[in-house]
Design a protein around this motif. Structure first.
Motif, short mmCIF file in Angstrom:
data_model
loop_
_atom_site.label_atom_id
_atom_site.label_comp_id
_atom_site.label_asym_id
_atom_site.label_seq_id
_atom_site.Cartn_x
_atom_site.Cartn_y
_atom_site.Cartn_z
N SER A 29 48.23 75.16 -16.48
CA SER A 29 47.81 76.41 -15.84
C SER A 29 47.30 77.42 -16.86
O SER A 29 46.28 78.07 -16.63
CB SER A 29 48.94 77.00 -15.00
OG SER A 29 50.09 77.23 -15.79
N PHE A 33 43.67 79.04 -16.61
CA PHE A 33 43.50 80.48 -16.44
C PHE A 33 42.72 81.07 -17.61
O PHE A 33 41.90 81.98 -17.42
CB PHE A 33 44.84 81.18 -16.26
CG PHE A 33 45.49 80.84 -14.94
CD1 PHE A 33 44.78 80.91 -13.75
CD2 PHE A 33 46.81 80.47 -14.88
CE1 PHE A 33 45.37 80.60 -12.54
CE2 PHE A 33 47.42 80.14 -13.66
CZ PHE A 33 46.69 80.21 -12.50
N GLY A 36 39.09 80.43 -16.90
CA GLY A 36 38.62 81.32 -15.84
C GLY A 36 38.45 82.75 -16.30
O GLY A 36 37.47 83.42 -15.97
N ILE A 37 39.40 83.23 -17.08
CA ILE A 37 39.34 84.60 -17.62
C ILE A 37 38.13 84.73 -18.56
O ILE A 37 37.38 85.71 -18.49
CB ILE A 37 40.65 84.97 -18.33
CG1 ILE A 37 41.78 85.10 -17.30
CG2 ILE A 37 40.49 86.26 -19.12
CD1 ILE A 37 43.18 85.15 -17.91
N VAL A 48 39.82 90.24 -12.97
CA VAL A 48 39.86 88.86 -12.49
C VAL A 48 41.14 88.69 -11.67
O VAL A 48 42.20 89.18 -12.05
CB VAL A 48 39.78 87.84 -13.66
CG1 VAL A 48 40.94 87.98 -14.61
CG2 VAL A 48 39.66 86.42 -13.15
N TRP A 49 41.00 88.06 -10.51
CA TRP A 49 42.13 87.84 -9.60
C TRP A 49 42.62 86.41 -9.77
O TRP A 49 41.85 85.46 -9.63
CB TRP A 49 41.70 88.09 -8.17
CG TRP A 49 42.80 88.12 -7.15
CD1 TRP A 49 44.05 88.63 -7.30
CD2 TRP A 49 42.71 87.63 -5.82
NE1 TRP A 49 44.76 88.50 -6.12
CE2 TRP A 49 43.96 87.89 -5.19
CE3 TRP A 49 41.72 87.02 -5.07
CZ2 TRP A 49 44.23 87.56 -3.88
CZ3 TRP A 49 41.99 86.69 -3.76
CH2 TRP A 49 43.23 86.95 -3.17
N ILE A 50 43.90 86.26 -10.06
CA ILE A 50 44.48 84.95 -10.36
C ILE A 50 45.64 84.68 -9.42
O ILE A 50 46.48 85.54 -9.19
CB ILE A 50 44.99 84.92 -11.82
CG1 ILE A 50 43.82 85.10 -12.77
CG2 ILE A 50 45.73 83.63 -12.09
CD1 ILE A 50 44.22 85.17 -14.22
N ASP A 52 48.20 81.09 -8.39
CA ASP A 52 48.52 79.68 -8.60
C ASP A 52 48.22 78.89 -7.34
O ASP A 52 48.16 79.44 -6.24
CB ASP A 52 49.99 79.55 -8.98
CG ASP A 52 50.22 78.50 -10.04
OD1 ASP A 52 49.40 77.58 -10.15
OD2 ASP A 52 51.23 78.60 -10.76
N TRP A 119 51.59 84.32 -11.79
CA TRP A 119 50.19 84.10 -11.43
C TRP A 119 49.93 84.32 -9.96
O TRP A 119 48.78 84.25 -9.52
CB TRP A 119 49.78 82.68 -11.77
CG TRP A 119 49.75 82.31 -13.22
CD1 TRP A 119 50.32 81.19 -13.77
CD2 TRP A 119 49.11 82.99 -14.30
NE1 TRP A 119 50.08 81.16 -15.11
CE2 TRP A 119 49.34 82.25 -15.47
CE3 TRP A 119 48.38 84.17 -14.40
CZ2 TRP A 119 48.86 82.63 -16.71
CZ3 TRP A 119 47.90 84.56 -15.64
CH2 TRP A 119 48.13 83.79 -16.77
N ASP A 145 52.54 83.06 -17.83
CA ASP A 145 52.27 84.25 -17.04
C ASP A 145 53.23 85.38 -17.40
O ASP A 145 52.83 86.54 -17.57
CB ASP A 145 52.32 83.96 -15.54
CG ASP A 145 53.55 83.18 -15.10
OD1 ASP A 145 54.45 82.89 -15.94
OD2 ASP A 145 53.62 82.83 -13.92
#
Length: 164
Positions: A29, A33, A36-37, A48-50, A52, A119, A145
């Motif tokens: 993860s 992440f 993605g970030i 950014v919206w995270i 799981d 997350w 996280d």
């Protein structure tokens, strides 16, 4: 075992307007992440919206986060939704333990300052990532996280939305 997404899912995601679909080897993860970030930062986004893969956000979860007045405050590093189990019980409890100021904040603003979060429904300010770093990818799936949000909250504020 091939862990890649089914070709049909990959094609469907790739063809959705407004969705960026990244595909990479399993980096846990934290690695996912981080990718993605980094992609959101490259695209010039501010937040950014995270969440799981085992969490299901309410339909208006992102709308509520964006409507929070603290999103405009430069000292806000992250906002997080209240996490509930299937029976509706709160699962992501604020840390440190509630105080009188905490209770006043909840009553007044429906938010509470938190030092760490998961997350599940985490909205991160990308400028905070630039200043204080990405999740530690080497943690893979263990507490990255918590470590990230705790690191951010040492320098900026983290807030949880409490809808009562």
């Amino acid at each position: 075992i091939d862990q890649s997404p089914l070709p049909e899912m990959h094609d469907w995601l790739h063809n959705q307007p407004g969705i960026t679909h990244l595909c990479q080897e399993n980096r846990g993860s934290a690695g996912g992440f981080c990718a993605g970030i980094e992609e959101a930062a490259k695209r010039g986004h501010d937040w950014v919206w995270i969440f799981d893969d085992d969490g299901v956000p309410e339909r208006d979860a992102l709308e509520k986060l964006i409507a929070c007045p603290h999103i405009e405050a430069e000292k806000t590093a992250f906002l997080v939704s209240l996490v509930k189990d299937p029976e509706g019980r709160a699962q992501q409890c604020p840390y440190p333990a509630p105080s009188r100021a905490w209770l006043d904040s909840v009553a007044r603003e429906h938010t509470v300052r938190v030092e760490r979060a998961t997350w599940l429904g985490l909205l991160l300010r990308l400028d905070a990532m630039r200043r204080y770093g990405l999740p530690v990818a080497e943690f893979f799936i263990w507490h990255e996280d918590q470590e990230l949000t705790q690191r951010l909250s040492r320098h900026m504020e983290g807030l949880s939305l409490i809808h009562i």
